[in-house]
Every structure is written in C-alpha cells, then in structure tokens.
Design a protein around this motif. Structure first.
Motif, mmCIF file in Angstrom:
data_model
loop_
_atom_site.group_PDB
_atom_site.id
_atom_site.type_symbol
_atom_site.label_atom_id
_atom_site.label_comp_id
_atom_site.label_asym_id
_atom_site.label_seq_id
_atom_site.Cartn_x
_atom_site.Cartn_y
_atom_site.Cartn_z
ATOM 1 N N ARG A 1 0.851 -1.182 0.000
ATOM 2 C CA ARG A 1 0.000 0.000 0.000
ATOM 3 C C ARG A 1 0.891 1.237 0.000
ATOM 4 O O ARG A 1 2.121 1.140 0.115
ATOM 5 C CB ARG A 1 -0.883 0.012 1.239
ATOM 6 N N ALA A 2 0.273 2.409 -0.059
ATOM 7 C CA ALA A 2 1.024 3.662 -0.160
ATOM 8 C C ALA A 2 2.033 3.851 0.973
ATOM 9 O O ALA A 2 3.107 4.407 0.761
ATOM 10 C CB ALA A 2 0.060 4.847 -0.194
ATOM 11 N N ASP A 3 1.732 3.352 2.182
ATOM 12 C CA ASP A 3 2.616 3.557 3.336
ATOM 13 C C ASP A 3 3.448 2.324 3.690
ATOM 14 O O ASP A 3 4.039 2.261 4.765
ATOM 15 C CB ASP A 3 1.797 3.977 4.557
ATOM 16 N N LEU B 1 6.422 -7.630 4.182
ATOM 17 C CA LEU B 1 5.653 -6.433 3.902
ATOM 18 C C LEU B 1 5.496 -5.697 5.226
ATOM 19 O O LEU B 1 5.002 -6.262 6.198
ATOM 20 C CB LEU B 1 4.283 -6.822 3.344
ATOM 21 N N ALA B 2 5.961 -4.444 5.303
ATOM 22 C CA ALA B 2 5.921 -3.694 6.559
ATOM 23 C C ALA B 2 5.561 -2.238 6.298
ATOM 24 O O ALA B 2 5.813 -1.718 5.210
ATOM 25 C CB ALA B 2 7.279 -3.766 7.247
ATOM 26 N N ARG B 3 4.985 -1.593 7.298
ATOM 27 C CA ARG B 3 4.752 -0.149 7.197
ATOM 28 C C ARG B 3 6.091 0.553 7.336
ATOM 29 O O ARG B 3 6.912 0.201 8.169
ATOM 30 C CB ARG B 3 3.802 0.327 8.307
ATOM 31 N N ALA B 4 6.305 1.575 6.565
ATOM 32 C CA ALA B 4 7.567 2.315 6.609
ATOM 33 C C ALA B 4 7.592 3.330 7.741
ATOM 34 O O ALA B 4 8.663 3.758 8.161
ATOM 35 C CB ALA B 4 7.802 3.031 5.274
ATOM 36 N N ALA B 5 6.431 3.708 8.250
ATOM 37 C CA ALA B 5 6.345 4.781 9.244
ATOM 38 C C ALA B 5 6.932 4.381 10.588
ATOM 39 O O ALA B 5 6.959 3.212 10.957
ATOM 40 C CB ALA B 5 4.881 5.175 9.435
ATOM 41 N N ARG B 6 7.368 5.396 11.310
ATOM 42 C CA ARG B 6 7.860 5.306 12.681
ATOM 43 C C ARG B 6 8.991 4.301 12.827
ATOM 44 O O ARG B 6 10.062 4.545 12.335
ATOM 45 C CB ARG B 6 6.715 4.985 13.652
ATOM 46 N N ARG B 7 8.721 3.151 13.452
ATOM 47 C CA ARG B 7 9.776 2.214 13.787
ATOM 48 C C ARG B 7 9.802 0.971 12.908
ATOM 49 O O ARG B 7 10.483 0.029 13.227
ATOM 50 C CB ARG B 7 9.608 1.773 15.242
ATOM 51 N N ALA B 8 9.048 0.953 11.833
ATOM 52 C CA ALA B 8 8.966 -0.264 11.034
ATOM 53 C C ALA B 8 10.261 -0.579 10.312
ATOM 54 O O ALA B 8 10.577 -1.733 10.089
ATOM 55 C CB ALA B 8 7.833 -0.169 10.024
ATOM 56 N N ALA B 9 11.020 0.422 9.942
ATOM 57 C CA ALA B 9 12.271 0.164 9.231
ATOM 58 C C ALA B 9 13.280 1.254 9.577
ATOM 59 O O ALA B 9 12.924 2.420 9.722
ATOM 60 C CB ALA B 9 12.040 0.138 7.725
ATOM 61 N N MET B 10 14.534 0.866 9.725
ATOM 62 C CA MET B 10 15.589 1.818 10.048
ATOM 63 C C MET B 10 16.814 1.444 9.222
ATOM 64 O O MET B 10 17.219 0.283 9.212
ATOM 65 C CB MET B 10 15.927 1.751 11.534
ATOM 66 N N VAL C 1 5.813 6.668 0.569
ATOM 67 C CA VAL C 1 6.990 6.407 1.416
ATOM 68 C C VAL C 1 8.131 7.330 1.017
ATOM 69 O O VAL C 1 8.506 7.406 -0.157
ATOM 70 C CB VAL C 1 7.432 4.932 1.314
ATOM 71 N N ARG C 2 8.681 8.039 1.998
ATOM 72 C CA ARG C 2 9.803 8.951 1.762
ATOM 73 C C ARG C 2 11.005 8.630 2.653
ATOM 74 O O ARG C 2 12.078 9.183 2.466
ATOM 75 C CB ARG C 2 9.386 10.412 2.030
ATOM 76 N N SER C 3 10.826 7.745 3.647
ATOM 77 C CA SER C 3 11.886 7.479 4.618
ATOM 78 C C SER C 3 12.948 6.507 4.118
ATOM 79 O O SER C 3 14.063 6.501 4.628
ATOM 80 C CB SER C 3 11.276 6.948 5.917
ATOM 81 N N VAL C 4 12.622 5.677 3.140
ATOM 82 C CA VAL C 4 13.573 4.733 2.556
ATOM 83 C C VAL C 4 13.365 4.686 1.052
ATOM 84 O O VAL C 4 12.312 5.099 0.545
ATOM 85 C CB VAL C 4 13.427 3.306 3.145
ATOM 86 N N ARG D 1 19.300 -0.725 3.091
ATOM 87 C CA ARG D 1 19.352 -1.851 4.026
ATOM 88 C C ARG D 1 18.638 -1.415 5.291
ATOM 89 O O ARG D 1 18.896 -0.337 5.801
ATOM 90 C CB ARG D 1 20.801 -2.213 4.328
ATOM 91 N N VAL D 2 17.729 -2.259 5.766
ATOM 92 C CA VAL D 2 16.902 -1.879 6.905
ATOM 93 C C VAL D 2 16.792 -3.011 7.918
ATOM 94 O O VAL D 2 16.982 -4.181 7.586
ATOM 95 C CB VAL D 2 15.478 -1.459 6.466
ATOM 96 N N VAL D 3 16.488 -2.624 9.146
ATOM 97 C CA VAL D 3 16.049 -3.578 10.159
ATOM 98 C C VAL D 3 14.603 -3.227 10.473
ATOM 99 O O VAL D 3 14.229 -2.057 10.465
ATOM 100 C CB VAL D 3 16.919 -3.541 11.434
#
Length: 186
Positions: free
Chosen positions: A27-29, A142-151, A75-78, A83-85
C-alpha cells in the motif's frame, strides 16, 4: 502480486511448513523488504503453541533485516536498495505514538498478534500475515515504513547502545542495559 517462500505454522504446535504464498503489492505507506536475516524469539514460540492466540495458518517472524525492494507511493523514509532492520509495529497516530512512545502504542497487541493490518485486511493469500507488522519468516516481508517499522542499517550501529528487547511492552517490558548484548527476552 508478490510470490514469497514462507515458513508457515498451520496448526497448534505444528512444524514450520515451507510453501509459496501470494502477497499483495505494498500500500502507499508500506515497503517490501527482501529478508536476509531474521531471528526467532519466545513470542514466535508462544504463538506456535497458541499460548498467545493468533489466527492460523500464519507466517511468524518479527526480528527481520534486509534490503528494500519496493516502496509504496507515499513512502519517503527509505528507497529501494536501502538496508533496513524491522522493529515492532505502531499505528503512528494514537496519543502514545504522537507523544514519541511508539512502544506503548494502544494498538500494539492488535498489530502484533492480530495477523492483519490495523484496518483488518490481510495482504497474504490463503494464510495470515502481518505478525508484529512484518512476518519475516519469508523471503520477502511487507511492513509499514512509518515510525519504527524500518531503520537504515547504517544508523543501526550508532544506536546499538540504546537497543532493548525488540518485543515491546507488555510482552517484554525490561529495557536492556547498554552493556548487555543479548537480543532475547529475559
């Protein structure tokens, strides 16, 4: 539609069954992460034995790391290739999340063990997914990019001293001291 290889729990105390699973596009987020590493935690074992009830069949896994393959339109954070956790899920809009405390998200139990998105939908076909917002016992998560979902992993090393058990309260409420390196619940 994505086709992923996943370790699926089909019945209480059953073995992990490796099978192909179809998953909707993000989805978009949301982001799609090619999983290169994942851990197993006591929470996975509790759900497998149904000590923590979650719908079955289910793709478990909530300590995933990997490479972003696809991103949703907002999504703008990644970006693809990052590479993410992946960490615990949070809604991003309750008072706890907005107050900077996503570990205490009022929707944590639903997002972690509900085997669906917060709106009740499931992107996984013929199985349940979204375990802890990621279901990382699969080739792709499949994960939400917002907040703590990926770093980004490049930032993860910088934050190692302040890590805690990846399972949010109330499942594992003790913060880990900076000198402790273990990543499991006490």
């Amino acid at each position: 539609m994505l086709n992923v290889r996943a370790a699926v729990i089909e019945a209480k105390d059953g073995p992990f069954v490796f099978r192909d699973v179809d998953v909707d596009e993000p989805r978009a987020d949301e982001i799609v992460v090619r999983v290169v590493a994942t851990g197993i935690c006591q929470a996975d074992a509790h759900v497998r034995s149904q000590g923590y009830a979650s719908p079955l069949p289910l793709v478990l896994g909530h300590e995933g790391a990997g490479i972003v393959e696809h991103i949703g339109a907002s999504v703008r954070s990644v970006v693809p290739g990052d590479r993410v956790v992946m960490s615990f899920p949070s809604c991003g809009y309750c008072d706890e999340c907005l107050g900077g405390h996503p570990a205490y998200c009022v929707h944590n139990l639903q997002l972690s063990f509900g085997a669906a998105r917060l709106d009740g939908t499931n992107a996984f076909h013929d199985v349940h997914g979204h375990f802890f917002g990621q279901s990382s016992f699969a080739t792709y998560a499949l994960a939400r990019a917002a907040r703590r979902a990926a770093m980004p992993l490049r930032a993860a090393a910088h934050h190692r001293s302040c890590r805690r058990c990846p399972t949010p309260p109330p499942h594992c409420a003790r913060p880990r001291a900076a000198s402790r390196a273990s990543s499991h619940c006490p």
